[in-house]
Scaffold this motif. Structure first.
Motif, PDB file in Angstrom:
ATOM      1  N   LYS A 148      24.966 -45.712  75.881  1.00  0.00           N
ATOM      2  CA  LYS A 148      26.102 -46.139  76.694  1.00  0.00           C
ATOM      3  C   LYS A 148      26.170 -45.349  77.998  1.00  0.00           C
ATOM      4  CE  LYS A 148      27.893 -49.201  73.887  1.00  0.00           C
ATOM      5  NZ  LYS A 148      28.077 -50.615  74.261  1.00  0.00           N
ATOM      6  N   ALA A 149      25.895 -44.046  77.896  1.00  0.00           N
ATOM      7  CA  ALA A 149      25.902 -43.222  79.111  1.00  0.00           C
ATOM      8  C   ALA A 149      24.808 -43.654  80.072  1.00  0.00           C
ATOM      9  CB  ALA A 149      25.734 -41.751  78.733  1.00  0.00           C
ATOM     10  N   GLN A 150      23.655 -44.017  79.517  1.00  0.00           N
ATOM     11  CA  GLN A 150      22.561 -44.492  80.370  1.00  0.00           C
ATOM     12  C   GLN A 150      22.958 -45.764  81.114  1.00  0.00           C
ATOM     13  OE1 GLN A 150      19.034 -45.354  78.197  1.00  0.00           O
ATOM     14  NE2 GLN A 150      17.778 -45.748  80.003  1.00  0.00           N
ATOM     15  N   ASP A 151      23.590 -46.681  80.408  1.00  0.00           N
ATOM     16  CA  ASP A 151      24.028 -47.920  81.056  1.00  0.00           C
ATOM     17  C   ASP A 151      25.053 -47.650  82.150  1.00  0.00           C
ATOM     18  OD1 ASP A 151      22.378 -49.246  79.316  1.00  0.00           O
ATOM     19  OD2 ASP A 151      23.981 -49.716  77.875  1.00  0.00           O
ATOM     20  N   GLU A 157      24.671 -46.215  89.806  1.00  0.00           N
ATOM     21  CA  GLU A 157      23.629 -46.128  90.831  1.00  0.00           C
ATOM     22  C   GLU A 157      23.496 -47.442  91.599  1.00  0.00           C
ATOM     23  OE1 GLU A 157      22.007 -43.562  91.768  1.00  0.00           O
ATOM     24  OE2 GLU A 157      22.650 -42.135  90.240  1.00  0.00           O
ATOM     25  N   ILE A 158      23.602 -48.543  90.882  1.00  0.00           N
ATOM     26  CA  ILE A 158      23.515 -49.844  91.554  1.00  0.00           C
ATOM     27  C   ILE A 158      24.673 -50.027  92.529  1.00  0.00           C
ATOM     28  CG2 ILE A 158      23.634 -52.335  91.168  1.00  0.00           C
ATOM     29  CD1 ILE A 158      22.145 -51.810  88.506  1.00  0.00           C
ATOM     30  N   LYS A 159      25.869 -49.610  92.114  1.00  0.00           N
ATOM     31  CA  LYS A 159      27.020 -49.720  93.012  1.00  0.00           C
ATOM     32  C   LYS A 159      26.837 -48.855  94.253  1.00  0.00           C
ATOM     33  CE  LYS A 159      30.509 -50.875  89.531  1.00  0.00           C
ATOM     34  NZ  LYS A 159      31.754 -50.417  88.849  1.00  0.00           N
ATOM     35  N   GLU A 160      26.295 -47.645  94.053  1.00  0.00           N
ATOM     36  CA  GLU A 160      26.067 -46.764  95.200  1.00  0.00           C
ATOM     37  C   GLU A 160      25.051 -47.370  96.171  1.00  0.00           C
ATOM     38  OE1 GLU A 160      24.985 -42.926  93.880  1.00  0.00           O
ATOM     39  OE2 GLU A 160      26.970 -42.427  93.069  1.00  0.00           O
ATOM     40  N   GLU A 161      23.983 -47.973  95.622  1.00  0.00           N
ATOM     41  CA  GLU A 161      22.985 -48.599  96.489  1.00  0.00           C
ATOM     42  C   GLU A 161      23.589 -49.752  97.282  1.00  0.00           C
ATOM     43  OE1 GLU A 161      19.658 -49.764  94.207  1.00  0.00           O
ATOM     44  OE2 GLU A 161      18.960 -47.712  93.822  1.00  0.00           O
ATOM     45  N   GLU A 162      24.418 -50.534  96.625  1.00  0.00           N
ATOM     46  CA  GLU A 162      25.054 -51.649  97.329  1.00  0.00           C
ATOM     47  C   GLU A 162      25.976 -51.150  98.432  1.00  0.00           C
ATOM     48  OE1 GLU A 162      26.966 -53.897  94.342  1.00  0.00           O
ATOM     49  OE2 GLU A 162      25.120 -54.819  93.564  1.00  0.00           O
ATOM     50  N   SER A 163      26.710 -50.063  98.140  1.00  0.00           N
ATOM     51  CA  SER A 163      27.591 -49.521  99.173  1.00  0.00           C
ATOM     52  C   SER A 163      26.797 -48.940 100.335  1.00  0.00           C
ATOM     53  CB  SER A 163      28.493 -48.444  98.569  1.00  0.00           C
ATOM     54  OG  SER A 163      27.713 -47.362  98.083  1.00  0.00           O
ATOM     55  N   ILE A 164      25.628 -48.321 100.031  1.00  0.00           N
ATOM     56  CA  ILE A 164      24.783 -47.772 101.107  1.00  0.00           C
ATOM     57  C   ILE A 164      24.239 -48.888 101.983  1.00  0.00           C
ATOM     58  CG2 ILE A 164      22.596 -46.587 101.563  1.00  0.00           C
ATOM     59  CD1 ILE A 164      23.195 -44.922  99.017  1.00  0.00           C
ATOM     60  N   PRO A 186      18.800 -40.714 101.202  1.00  0.00           N
ATOM     61  CA  PRO A 186      17.422 -41.177 100.988  1.00  0.00           C
ATOM     62  C   PRO A 186      17.355 -42.689 100.947  1.00  0.00           C
ATOM     63  CG  PRO A 186      18.354 -40.267  98.976  1.00  0.00           C
ATOM     64  CD  PRO A 186      19.317 -39.956 100.063  1.00  0.00           C
ATOM     65  N   ASP A 187      16.173 -43.199 101.206  1.00  0.00           N
ATOM     66  CA  ASP A 187      16.010 -44.644 101.245  1.00  0.00           C
ATOM     67  C   ASP A 187      16.005 -45.223  99.833  1.00  0.00           C
ATOM     68  OD1 ASP A 187      13.753 -43.523 100.418  1.00  0.00           O
ATOM     69  OD2 ASP A 187      12.396 -44.542 101.815  1.00  0.00           O
ATOM     70  N   LYS A 188      15.779 -46.529  99.749  1.00  0.00           N
ATOM     71  CA  LYS A 188      15.886 -47.223  98.465  1.00  0.00           C
ATOM     72  C   LYS A 188      14.811 -46.785  97.484  1.00  0.00           C
ATOM     73  CE  LYS A 188      17.920 -51.348 100.525  1.00  0.00           C
ATOM     74  NZ  LYS A 188      17.759 -52.808 100.735  1.00  0.00           N
ATOM     75  N   THR A 189      13.603 -46.567  97.978  1.00  0.00           N
ATOM     76  CA  THR A 189      12.505 -46.206  97.069  1.00  0.00           C
ATOM     77  C   THR A 189      12.770 -44.868  96.384  1.00  0.00           C
ATOM     78  OG1 THR A 189      11.340 -45.217  98.945  1.00  0.00           O
ATOM     79  CG2 THR A 189      10.821 -47.508  98.406  1.00  0.00           C
ATOM     80  N   ILE A 190      13.276 -43.904  97.163  1.00  0.00           N
ATOM     81  CA  ILE A 190      13.572 -42.590  96.572  1.00  0.00           C
ATOM     82  C   ILE A 190      14.697 -42.713  95.550  1.00  0.00           C
ATOM     83  CG2 ILE A 190      14.365 -40.252  97.074  1.00  0.00           C
ATOM     84  CD1 ILE A 190      13.024 -40.540  99.828  1.00  0.00           C
ATOM     85  N   LYS A 193      13.340 -44.171  92.381  1.00  0.00           N
ATOM     86  CA  LYS A 193      12.558 -43.191  91.622  1.00  0.00           C
ATOM     87  C   LYS A 193      13.475 -42.214  90.881  1.00  0.00           C
ATOM     88  CE  LYS A 193       8.395 -43.287  94.526  1.00  0.00           C
ATOM     89  NZ  LYS A 193       7.526 -42.509  95.430  1.00  0.00           N
ATOM     90  N   GLN A 194      14.522 -41.774  91.560  1.00  0.00           N
ATOM     91  CA  GLN A 194      15.478 -40.875  90.902  1.00  0.00           C
ATOM     92  C   GLN A 194      16.148 -41.559  89.711  1.00  0.00           C
ATOM     93  OE1 GLN A 194      18.148 -39.682  93.991  1.00  0.00           O
ATOM     94  NE2 GLN A 194      16.718 -38.217  94.919  1.00  0.00           N
ATOM     95  N   LEU A 195      16.489 -42.821  89.900  1.00  0.00           N
ATOM     96  CA  LEU A 195      17.128 -43.573  88.822  1.00  0.00           C
ATOM     97  C   LEU A 195      16.199 -43.733  87.628  1.00  0.00           C
ATOM     98  CD1 LEU A 195      19.535 -45.215  87.840  1.00  0.00           C
ATOM     99  CD2 LEU A 195      18.608 -47.192  89.025  1.00  0.00           C
ATOM    100  N   LYS A 196      14.912 -44.015  87.901  1.00  0.00           N
ATOM    101  CA  LYS A 196      13.944 -44.145  86.813  1.00  0.00           C
ATOM    102  C   LYS A 196      13.761 -42.820  86.074  1.00  0.00           C
ATOM    103  CE  LYS A 196      11.247 -47.966  88.750  1.00  0.00           C
ATOM    104  NZ  LYS A 196       9.927 -48.390  89.291  1.00  0.00           N
ATOM    105  N   ALA A 197      13.742 -41.720  86.834  1.00  0.00           N
ATOM    106  CA  ALA A 197      13.586 -40.411  86.194  1.00  0.00           C
ATOM    107  C   ALA A 197      14.772 -40.100  85.285  1.00  0.00           C
ATOM    108  CB  ALA A 197      13.433 -39.333  87.268  1.00  0.00           C
ATOM    109  N   LYS A 198      15.964 -40.429  85.737  1.00  0.00           N
ATOM    110  CA  LYS A 198      17.156 -40.188  84.908  1.00  0.00           C
ATOM    111  C   LYS A 198      17.131 -41.034  83.649  1.00  0.00           C
ATOM    112  CE  LYS A 198      20.412 -38.754  88.505  1.00  0.00           C
ATOM    113  NZ  LYS A 198      21.683 -39.082  89.204  1.00  0.00           N
ATOM    114  N   SER A 199      16.793 -42.306  83.802  1.00  0.00           N
ATOM    115  CA  SER A 199      16.753 -43.186  82.634  1.00  0.00           C
ATOM    116  C   SER A 199      15.671 -42.754  81.650  1.00  0.00           C
ATOM    117  CB  SER A 199      16.515 -44.625  83.086  1.00  0.00           C
ATOM    118  OG  SER A 199      15.273 -44.721  83.765  1.00  0.00           O
ATOM    119  N   LYS A 200      14.530 -42.270  82.176  1.00  0.00           N
ATOM    120  CA  LYS A 200      13.468 -41.796  81.297  1.00  0.00           C
ATOM    121  C   LYS A 200      13.910 -40.564  80.519  1.00  0.00           C
ATOM    122  CE  LYS A 200       8.576 -40.531  81.288  1.00  0.00           C
ATOM    123  NZ  LYS A 200       7.373 -40.240  82.102  1.00  0.00           N
TER     124      LYS A 200
END
Length: 219
Positions: A148-151, A157-164, A186-190, A193-200
């Motif tokens: 649940k925390a991961q979700d 993160e998605i909301k932050e990207e949309e706001s950026i 940081p740009d979208k790619t970074i 990558k951060q989001l993938k690292a957290k989810s992993k």
């Protein structure tokens, strides 16, 4: 010895009861079993419209007493002119029969039930139709809390990207000749990558937790 409360001499019905108690508990004069000394005192006190009886033993000549019992309480109801009948000479106005006490207790219990029903009706009338809107129903608290925390992190993160993205679209474009490097986000790619690292990392924690649960316990 018989000891009576001073209130026995004030009211006529108590005076009559005093004479009755004296004849019952008093030792007759020149009785063959009477002793030439006194070693007990019977006391009759009036409290709460009742007659309280106590039995004391005389320990010494200086008046030291010790209660040895028995003890009881008399609640006079009526005084008749005869032995067990006749005209009513006196009636206790503060006496409440056991039937009336039971009736009062049942009424009190009924009032409690009515109040409980009223509270329930008021609660149902004032109950909000929807609960807290931010919580996604009762299913939000079910399942693994780490998942649940991961979700939740992914959604944030998605909301932050949309706001950026929205802020970048609204911001005015800078001139080309400005050679200063802006310290922005940081740009979208970074970010991805951060989001993938957290989810992993969270998924690794979930796997370790499941492996720990599967380990057999040595007896």
């Amino acid at each position: 010895l018989l000891s009576f409360d001073p209130q026995f001499a004030k009211d006529p019905h108590y005076s009559l009861l005093k004479e009755l108690l004296t004849q019952i508990f008093g030792v007759p004069n020149h009785h063959p079993k009477s002793q030439p000394f006194f070693d007990h005192i019977y006391t009759f006190m009036i409290l709460d419209n009742r007659i309280w009886f106590r039995n004391y033993q005389i320990l010494s000549e200086d008046g030291a007493l010790a209660e040895i019992g028995p003890r009881f309480v008399l609640n006079p109801v009526k005084i008749f002119s005869g032995s067990f009948g006749g005209g009513t000479l006196w009636e206790n106005p503060k006496y409440i029969s056991p039937a009336k006490l039971r009736q009062a207790m049942s009424k009190k219990a009924a009032n409690k039930y009515e109040k409980r029903v009223e509270k329930k009706v008021v609660y149902e009338a004032t109950k909000p139709e929807t609960a807290y809107p931010d919580i996604e129903g009762p299913d939000f608290f079910k399942g693994d809390p780490i998942e649940k925390a991961q979700d939740v992190i992914i959604k944030e993160e998605i909301k932050e990207e949309e706001s950026i993205e929205g802020s970048e679209d609204e911001a005015p474009s800078k001139p080309v000749f400005n050679m200063k490097i802006s310290k922005g986000r940081p740009d979208k790619t970074i970010r991805r990558k951060q989001l993938k690292a957290k989810s992993k990392a969270i998924s690794d924690q979930i796997k370790k937790r499941k492996q720990f649960k599967k380990k057999p316990v040595k007896k």
